[in-house]
Design an enzyme around this catalytic site. Structure first.
Site, PDB file in Angstrom:
ATOM      1  N   GLY A 109       0.806  -1.220   0.000  1.00 28.05           N
ATOM      2  CA  GLY A 109       0.000   0.000   0.000  1.00 28.05           C
ATOM      3  C   GLY A 109       0.834   1.261   0.000  1.00 28.05           C
ATOM      4  CG  HIS A 110       4.574   3.446   2.299  1.00 33.23           C
ATOM      5  ND1 HIS A 110       3.939   4.624   2.643  1.00 33.23           N
ATOM      6  CD2 HIS A 110       5.902   3.695   2.423  1.00 33.23           C
ATOM      7  CE1 HIS A 110       4.845   5.536   2.958  1.00 33.23           C
ATOM      8  NE2 HIS A 110       6.034   4.999   2.822  1.00 33.23           N
ATOM      9  CG  ASP A 124       7.219  -6.607  -2.952  1.00 31.38           C
ATOM     10  OD1 ASP A 124       6.998  -5.659  -2.176  1.00 31.38           O
ATOM     11  OD2 ASP A 124       6.859  -7.779  -2.719  1.00 31.38           O
ATOM     12  CG  ASP A 125      12.394  -9.478  -1.224  1.00 32.36           C
ATOM     13  OD1 ASP A 125      12.930  -9.237  -2.326  1.00 32.36           O
ATOM     14  OD2 ASP A 125      12.932  -9.239  -0.121  1.00 32.36           O
ATOM     15  CG  HIS A 140       5.208  27.576  14.153  1.00 31.97           C
ATOM     16  ND1 HIS A 140       6.061  27.821  15.201  1.00 31.97           N
ATOM     17  CD2 HIS A 140       3.947  27.666  14.661  1.00 31.97           C
ATOM     18  CE1 HIS A 140       5.371  28.059  16.295  1.00 31.97           C
ATOM     19  NE2 HIS A 140       4.076  27.966  15.999  1.00 31.97           N
ATOM     20  CG  HIS A 169       4.127   7.053   9.500  1.00 37.64           C
ATOM     21  ND1 HIS A 169       3.720   5.811   9.096  1.00 37.64           N
ATOM     22  CD2 HIS A 169       3.262   7.931   8.906  1.00 37.64           C
ATOM     23  CE1 HIS A 169       2.674   5.919   8.288  1.00 37.64           C
ATOM     24  NE2 HIS A 169       2.378   7.204   8.174  1.00 37.64           N
TER      25      HIS A 169
END
Length: 209
Positions: free
Chosen positions: A11-12, A33-34, A133, A142
């Site tokens: 998904g990411h 991708d594995d 800020h 994340h």
């Protein structure tokens, strides 16, 4: 480079490909991708993650792995082997004056980053969240969908602020923490762990339920 290779076809990775497409920067977008060998949002999986060395002089790279520890390991390996790791910024994101950004960041749709904020290497500033800020978001941290950091917040390395969570102005959260979805952080967090609730409190065990 007009070819972007994304490590991670989950998904990411889909979000990364969408951002890359919308920047109009790359003529070719591919995945490594594995586990997945099918097309991802119309783009080919051209090999396993370890195959990146075949393309190291011919493509830019982005690591689209949600786990911060794995993301850091892969990104550092790429850089150590001479790969050009890029950041991806969605055209609808609002990035203010004076923002400093590390290598391999993802800034997604409708995210807002305020003036003089600092975003570390490999950090994710996710959909419709805000980093106000003078905030500091640590390496491989994340800030999740719809989360909000008020001004002058400091988020440690590999810490995740969950979806819809809010962090009060001036708060510091240490490395390797998980702030649960919808939590409200009103005091500094100085011990790694999982924090949930309003106001956020540390769970007594290491599993979210």
């Amino acid at each position: 480079m007009n070819h972007l290779i994304i490590l991670g076809a989950g998904g990411h990775g889909k979000v990364a490909a969408d951002i890359a497409f919308k920047t109009n920067r790359y003529a070719v977008i591919s995945f490594l991708d594995d586990h997945n060998t099918s097309k991802i949002v119309g783009y080919d999986v051209i090999g396993k993650v370890s195959d990146y060395k075949k393309y190291i002089h011919y493509a830019d790279f982005f690591v689209a792995i949600g786990d911060g520890v794995i993301r850091e390991k892969l990104q550092n390996e790429l850089i150590d082997n001479g790969a050009n790791v890029v950041s991806l910024i969605h055209p609808s994101a609002a990035v203010a004056l004076g923002v400093e950004m590390g290598i391999g960041c993802m800034i997604t749709a409708m995210a807002v980053i305020g003036p003089d904020a600092k975003v570390g290497n490999g950090a994710i500033i996710n959909t419709a969240c805000s980093v106000d800020h003078d905030c500091v978001v640590g390496d491989f941290a994340h800030v999740s969908v719809g989360a909000h950091l008020a001004g002058m917040v400091r988020i440690g390395k590999q810490t995740m602020v969950g979806a819809g969570a809010t962090v009060k102005n001036g708060i510091t959260i240490c490395d390797n923490c998980l702030v649960g979805a919808g939590a409200v952080v009103v005091k500094d967090i100085i011990e790694k762990g999982i924090y949930v609730g309003v106001p956020a409190r540390k769970m007594l065990h290491d599993k979210c339920e």
